[in-house]
Design an enzyme around this catalytic site. Structure first.
Site, mmCIF file in Angstrom:
data_model
loop_
_atom_site.group_PDB
_atom_site.id
_atom_site.type_symbol
_atom_site.label_atom_id
_atom_site.label_comp_id
_atom_site.label_asym_id
_atom_site.label_seq_id
_atom_site.Cartn_x
_atom_site.Cartn_y
_atom_site.Cartn_z
ATOM 1 N N LEU A 80 -2.340 -7.393 9.260
ATOM 2 C CA LEU A 80 -3.176 -7.820 10.382
ATOM 3 C C LEU A 80 -4.405 -8.545 9.843
ATOM 4 O O LEU A 80 -5.314 -7.921 9.284
ATOM 5 C CB LEU A 80 -3.597 -6.606 11.222
ATOM 6 C CG LEU A 80 -2.468 -5.648 11.638
ATOM 7 C CD1 LEU A 80 -3.024 -4.499 12.483
ATOM 8 C CD2 LEU A 80 -1.358 -6.384 12.399
ATOM 9 N N CYS A 85 -3.666 1.057 9.913
ATOM 10 C CA CYS A 85 -5.060 0.608 9.824
ATOM 11 C C CYS A 85 -5.683 0.240 11.174
ATOM 12 O O CYS A 85 -6.904 0.173 11.290
ATOM 13 C CB CYS A 85 -5.179 -0.572 8.870
ATOM 14 S SG CYS A 85 -4.122 -1.976 9.290
ATOM 15 N N GLU A 98 -13.640 4.166 7.901
ATOM 16 C CA GLU A 98 -12.187 4.269 8.047
ATOM 17 C C GLU A 98 -11.690 5.515 7.326
ATOM 18 O O GLU A 98 -11.980 5.726 6.153
ATOM 19 C CB GLU A 98 -11.506 3.033 7.452
ATOM 20 C CG GLU A 98 -9.985 3.057 7.624
ATOM 21 C CD GLU A 98 -9.290 1.919 6.891
ATOM 22 O OE1 GLU A 98 -8.468 1.237 7.512
ATOM 23 O OE2 GLU A 98 -9.568 1.734 5.693
ATOM 24 N N PRO A 141 0.824 -1.212 0.000
ATOM 25 C CA PRO A 141 0.000 0.000 0.000
ATOM 26 C C PRO A 141 0.856 1.259 0.000
ATOM 27 O O PRO A 141 2.061 1.213 0.242
ATOM 28 C CB PRO A 141 -0.774 -0.126 1.315
ATOM 29 C CG PRO A 141 0.216 -0.796 2.229
ATOM 30 C CD PRO A 141 0.980 -1.776 1.358
ATOM 31 N N GLY A 168 -6.230 -1.721 -0.384
ATOM 32 C CA GLY A 168 -7.655 -1.436 -0.438
ATOM 33 C C GLY A 168 -8.504 -2.689 -0.554
ATOM 34 O O GLY A 168 -8.033 -3.763 -0.939
ATOM 35 N N THR A 202 0.185 3.758 2.105
ATOM 36 C CA THR A 202 0.164 4.316 3.462
ATOM 37 C C THR A 202 1.415 3.969 4.265
ATOM 38 O O THR A 202 1.938 4.799 5.000
ATOM 39 C CB THR A 202 -1.082 3.831 4.215
ATOM 40 O OG1 THR A 202 -1.228 2.423 4.014
ATOM 41 C CG2 THR A 202 -2.326 4.549 3.721
#
Length: 490
Positions: free
Chosen positions: A420, A251, A341, A117, A200, A119
């Site tokens: 996770l 996240c 989120e 990702p 995503g 992020t």
């Protein structure tokens, strides 16, 4: 004029990367545990040496978070992960139960496809590379286009370190010609053994639809419940710490606060003291329109931005020292941006009559988005904590800790990880914080310990009893026949 088809170039590059990775892994899987550990250790040292450079690259390229916090994440994803797995046995015979006469042998899965990702780009590459190679695998990455350069540079650092320590060339690779067709090829290629997908919801679904085994994670939307028994000052501090660490892009970070009515005023007062700014109705509407795009998805412009930048983007005025923005809400739904989120310092605030109502609200938030992921509870009442733990549809319940740092195993004793699992309820293949043991198979060698006569005796099948070829006694069969005939006659 020569026509260049980028999709075809991307697909061919992926096939080449997988072929090299497969060849490298076939050699690497023969390495001893000591040799594997040397490779991993050198990768960790290289990651630490380049932690600052790569953090700054990630911040500059994506615009998300704070580079200083990304340095912490890079070191967490290398040194902390390494310290947790360095003594883990992942090659050859990993368990030998002499009493039960069962032996476990670790078998690498092969070539892992790593989807990264934007992020947490550099830290996720470090983490996935380390756990993949620790399990004896090769790994090929598909970078997020918004973080392409920092991801590819991280792969170069890790690949060089691995090869210098004796690993074969091609053991770690990354796509440089990015396209959906190329990523699709990476996921569906017959020589891809496992997909490790972080990103995503649509991408994770694509991984599970690829036809190859996959470990994917869905979105987080963790509510933080503050119970009346909690240390309110400390609970708020931890939530603010989590929201401001890298501007909330992890996240597992809190997305809403849920409180009981009896402590509402105290919590609001404490939030104000710790520079959390309550938006009025008009400000909430302005920011809310900016959070969600017209197609119902989150606006990527908000991700990892400071409260001040968020205010400027949405055209609202806030105090200059504001750390987190918060909006009081009474509804939950796909069209309410505050109940979803956000991955930025924006929180929803819900007040409920009792802890049971708060419990129901937390479940509603999670089922709206983030089911299977994470919930945070601040409480000193063990009975309430256990009741929450027994009913929430999540894989992690974090108690009295910042969500972001607790979920990844930084502030808790969970397995340190940046992927996770969300369990079956969240559409994931595992509920674990993913580590090397999730990336290998176990071959079991089992010695015979009973003979047929022993088995018959253990189930009460005496040697003198009359049985048909399927092991059913004649008396039992006759009783079934009589029962059926009786029903037919009636």
């Amino acid at each position: 004029m020569e026509i260049v088809d980028k999709d075809l170039q991307s697909i061919q590059e992926v096939r080449n990367l997988i072929a090299k990775a497969k060849k490298a892994q076939e050699e690497f899987r023969k390495f001893s545990q000591n040799d594997v550990n040397k490779v991993i250790e050198n990768m960790v040292k290289a990651s630490e040496a380049n932690a600052v450079k790569l953090a700054k690259m990630a911040h500059e390229e994506t615009g998300f978070g704070k580079w200083q916090d990304k340095v912490v994440k890079n070191k967490f994803a290398s040194r902390v992960i390494y310290n947790n797995i360095k003594d883990m046995k992942t090659t050859g015979i990993i368990k030998d139960d002499k009493e039960k006469k069962v032996m476990d042998i670790a078998v690498p899965v092969g070539v892992v496809a790593g989807l990264i990702p934007s992020t947490n780009p550099t830290s996720t590459v470090m983490y996935k590379s380390i756990i993949a190679l620790k399990a004896g695998n090769a790994i090929v990455f598909s970078p997020h286009p918004s973080a392409k350069n920092c991801i590819i540079e991280t792969v170069k650092v890790l690949s060089k370190a691995a090869v210098e320590a004796g690993a074969p060339e091609g053991i770690i690779g990354a796509m440089t010609i990015l396209s959906m067709a190329g990523t699709d090829e990476l996921m569906k290629n017959k020589d891809t053994a496992l997909i490790l997908a972080t990103g995503g919801e649509a991408m994770v679904k694509a991984a599970y639809s690829s036809g190859n085994p996959a470990i994917g994670v869905g979105p987080g939307n963790g509510p933080a419940f503050i119970d009346k028994s909690a240390d309110i000052h400390l609970a708020v501090k931890r939530i603010v710490d989590s929201q401001t660490f890298d501007n909330g892009v992890i996240c597992a970070s809190e997305q809403s606060i849920v409180v009981e009515k009896c402590i509402k005023d105290k919590v609001i007062e404490e939030l104000g003291k710790q520079k959390v700014y309550f938006l009025n109705k008009e400000q909430s509407e302005k920011l809310g329109k900016f959070i969600l795009r017209s197609n119902g998805t989150m606006n990527p412009q908000i991700v990892g931005k400071s409260a001040q930048v968020l205010a400027q983007l949405s055209g609202i005025t806030i105090p200059s020292d504001t750390k987190v923005l918060i909006s009081e809400q009474t509804t939950v739904g796909k069209k309410n941006p505050y109940s979803r989120e956000k991955l930025t310092p924006i929180l929803a605030f819900y007040c409920e009559e009792t802890w049971k109502d708060a419990c129901d609200r937390c479940i509603e938030l999670l089922m709206n988005e983030g089911k299977g992921h994470t919930l945070i509870i601040h409480s000193n009442n063990e009975d309430i904590i256990k009741k929450f733990a027994l009913t929430k549809p999540v894989s992690r319940i974090l108690v009295n800790t910042p969500g972001a740092l607790g979920g990844i195993g930084g502030a808790t004793n969970l397995v340190p990880a940046l992927t996770l699992g969300c369990g079956a309820v969240g559409g994931s293949a595992t509920s674990d914080n993913v580590g090397p043991m999730n990336l290998l198979n176990i071959r079991r060698v089992a010695y015979g310990v009973r003979e047929l006569e022993d088995i018959k005796a253990s189930v009460g099948a005496e040697s003198g009893s009359s049985c048909d070829s399927q092991g059913l006694s004649e008396d039992y069969i006759q009783s079934i026949v009589k029962s059926i005939m009786s029903k037919l006659n009636n």
